[in-house]
Design a protein around this motif. Structure first.
Motif, PDB file in Angstrom:
ATOM      1  N   GLN A  88      41.369  52.183  44.351  1.00 59.63           N
ATOM      2  CA  GLN A  88      41.140  51.830  45.753  1.00 59.63           C
ATOM      3  C   GLN A  88      42.139  52.484  46.711  1.00 59.63           C
ATOM      4  O   GLN A  88      41.979  52.411  47.927  1.00 59.63           O
ATOM      5  N   GLY A 147      42.832  41.678  43.239  1.00 62.69           N
ATOM      6  CA  GLY A 147      41.383  41.654  43.332  1.00 62.69           C
ATOM      7  C   GLY A 147      40.836  41.807  44.733  1.00 62.69           C
ATOM      8  O   GLY A 147      39.707  41.393  45.010  1.00 62.69           O
ATOM      9  N   GLU A 170      35.007  50.003  40.216  1.00 61.22           N
ATOM     10  CA  GLU A 170      36.289  50.108  40.904  1.00 61.22           C
ATOM     11  C   GLU A 170      37.338  49.294  40.161  1.00 61.22           C
ATOM     12  O   GLU A 170      37.011  48.339  39.448  1.00 61.22           O
ATOM     13  N   ILE A 218      39.338  47.104  41.265  1.00 61.34           N
ATOM     14  CA  ILE A 218      39.368  45.681  41.625  1.00 61.34           C
ATOM     15  C   ILE A 218      38.339  44.876  40.838  1.00 61.34           C
ATOM     16  O   ILE A 218      38.381  43.643  40.859  1.00 61.34           O
ATOM     17  N   ASP A 219      37.447  45.555  40.122  1.00 59.68           N
ATOM     18  CA  ASP A 219      36.464  44.858  39.299  1.00 59.68           C
ATOM     19  C   ASP A 219      37.067  44.289  38.010  1.00 59.68           C
ATOM     20  O   ASP A 219      36.444  43.448  37.355  1.00 59.68           O
ATOM     21  N   GLY A 259      36.270  42.161  44.021  1.00 55.77           N
ATOM     22  CA  GLY A 259      35.744  42.930  42.913  1.00 55.77           C
ATOM     23  C   GLY A 259      34.452  42.333  42.387  1.00 55.77           C
ATOM     24  O   GLY A 259      34.108  41.184  42.683  1.00 55.77           O
TER      25      GLY A 259
END
Length: 473
Positions: free
Chosen positions: A69, A83, A359, A361-362, A381
């Motif tokens: 990100q 997250g 991504e 954050i997932d 996420g």
């Protein structure tokens, strides 16, 4: 006791016994620093050989389209650990992000508060490399995220061995004196003399000491982050004379906005072709050294009988340029800087390759769900569990990445890569046809025939930022 009551007692006994015998899945999170997919042989580049990462990829789900990100250590790590996108928390610098999220639980803290022993080895949240490594300090770590945390200490660019500075040293006369540049050291003393060897050793100790309790163990390896320091034997398979330049090595800056020219490039760094090849070779050697340490940790997991009860995640905080566009390091929004390797191995799940956009954050919601936990519904996420059950699943239509203080933006789908420098594009745009131009050479942003495509992404960027900024921290 009659037969019916006896039967009920037996059923209850077996249910209770089964409940006690069922163990929570452990989590082993391995993150490297500045690792591009083009240096992992499980991906597209076969010039660099990473047998241990490749083996993990053959046992888990390998994600071909995973993106960070923010292509800088601090904000990328804060984003994935909490997250949230950087614009949701306002974390764009070299901090843990805790000052912006308050009581919101980090990924490891969430597991810690759900019965897991949470442990960190080396760099997970931001640490300055090499500064915090030479000091053995916590850097910008978040103390609330761990029961135990361990730093590693090493000499880094001051290690004994053959050293050379290939950045801002055109005549080769400057001594090795700075570690946060492309300094090369073929070090003496073997694996354990360097920080990543020490990190692997500590991780193995923690696996052995905690094998009878559920754990969340995060292990950070600092290579291949500069300086390129690795035991000398890892350099032998990579003689610099045999290194090849990437596709489209010739200058292609003419149609790029000035803001898109990366902060480290061959011109600004005064690197000649020999120095460039030496940097590529040293990067590959550093990756090979890191890969060997990954292998040690994974082997310990197997030897301790935990392989079938542990989720393993391998990734990097962002990518790294190796002379593509004559760029070096990270920060840019080009593919090599923002795309990352990602492998998730889950016990009982078949190995696979997943091409969905995902991504970093997932990771937080994904691993929580796999462990049977329910994190905050406000996490930004998306869970990737369905991609593990069915790798053909598409989770995202596009990815969103920012850089340069959060003022430069990337939207990337299958067909296009769109970059906006400043939210209103006042410092320029880039638009690449990723089907026809995967190396991002021909910027189409100023061509009238692509105005409709450009306007589509301008609108999408505005909508995405509006959605991201509506957070519930």
């Amino acid at each position: 006791m009659n037969f019916k009551n006896l039967l009920i007692s037996i059923v209850l006994f077996f249910n209770i016994t089964q409940a006690f015998s069922e163990k929570k899945l452990n989590v082993l999170f391995i993150i490297t620093d500045d690792l591009t997919t083009t240096a992992v042989s499980a991906y597209e580049n076969k010039a660099s050989f990473t047998p241990n990462i490749d083996k993990l990829a053959s046992e888990g789900v390998l994600y071909t389209s995973a993106y960070c990100q923010f292509p800088v250590c601090g904000p990328s790590r804060a984003s994935l650990m909490f997250g949230y996108y950087p614009h949701a928390t306002g974390t764009f610098g070299y901090t843990s992000g805790r000052e912006n999220v308050g009581e919101h639980k980090s990924w490891s803290q969430f597991f810690m508060e759900n019965g897991y022993k949470s442990m960190r080895v080396s760099k997970i949240f931001h640490m300055g490399v090499p500064k915090d490594i030479t000091m053995g300090s916590n850097g910008s770590d978040d103390s609330l995220s761990w029961h135990e945390r361990y730093n590693v200490k090493g000499l880094e660019y001051l290690s004994p061995g053959e050293g050379e500075l290939v950045q801002n040293n055109p005549d080769g006369t400057k001594p090795v004196k700075d570690g946060n540049v492309m300094t090369i050291v073929k070090s003496e003393g073997g694996d354990q003399a360097q920080p990543d060897g020490k990190a692997a050793e500590k991780a193995i100790q923690l696996i052995k000491a905690n094998k009878n309790k559920p754990f969340f163990l995060a292990v950070g390896f600092v290579r291949p982050h500069v300086p390129f320091v690795a035991p000398k034997e890892y350099f032998q398979p990579y003689p610099w004379q045999r290194m090849a330049f990437p596709v489209a090595y010739n200058d292609d800056w003419a149609d790029m906005p000035k803001r898109a020219i990366n902060y480290v490039n061959s011109v600004k760094a005064k690197m000649n072709p020999t120095q460039e090849k030496k940097a590529i070779a040293a990067y590959y050697a550093s990756v090979a050294y890191m890969d060997a340490q990954v292998g040690k940790v994974l082997n310990a997991l197997k030897e301790e009988g935990l392989e079938d009860n542990t989720i393993v995640i391998f990734t990097s905080d962002h990518g790294f340029h190796l002379a593509e566009h004559r760029f070096w390091m990270k920060v840019s929004l080009k593919e090599e800087s923002v795309r990352v390797p990602l492998i998730i191995k889950v016990p009982g799940k078949e190995p696979a390759v997943c091409n969905s956009f995902v991504e970093l954050i997932d990771l937080y919601p994904t691993i929580a769900e796999l462990a049977g936990l329910k994190p905050s519904e406000h996490l930004q996420g998306k869970s990737l569990v369905e991609t593990i059950n069915n790798p053909q699943t598409e989770v995202r239509d596009y990815i969103f990445t920012v850089t340069q203080g959060g003022n430069s933006f990337l939207l990337r789908n299958r067909d296009w890569a769109f970059m906006s420098y400043n939210e209103d594009g006042s410092l320029g745009y880039e638009l690449y046809d990723m089907r026809k131009d995967p190396y991002q050479i021909n910027n189409l942003a100023q061509k009238p025939e692509y105005k409709e495509v450009l306007n589509h992404f301008k609108e999408l960027l505005s909508l995405k930022l509006e959605a991201v900024r509506k957070n519930d921290l």
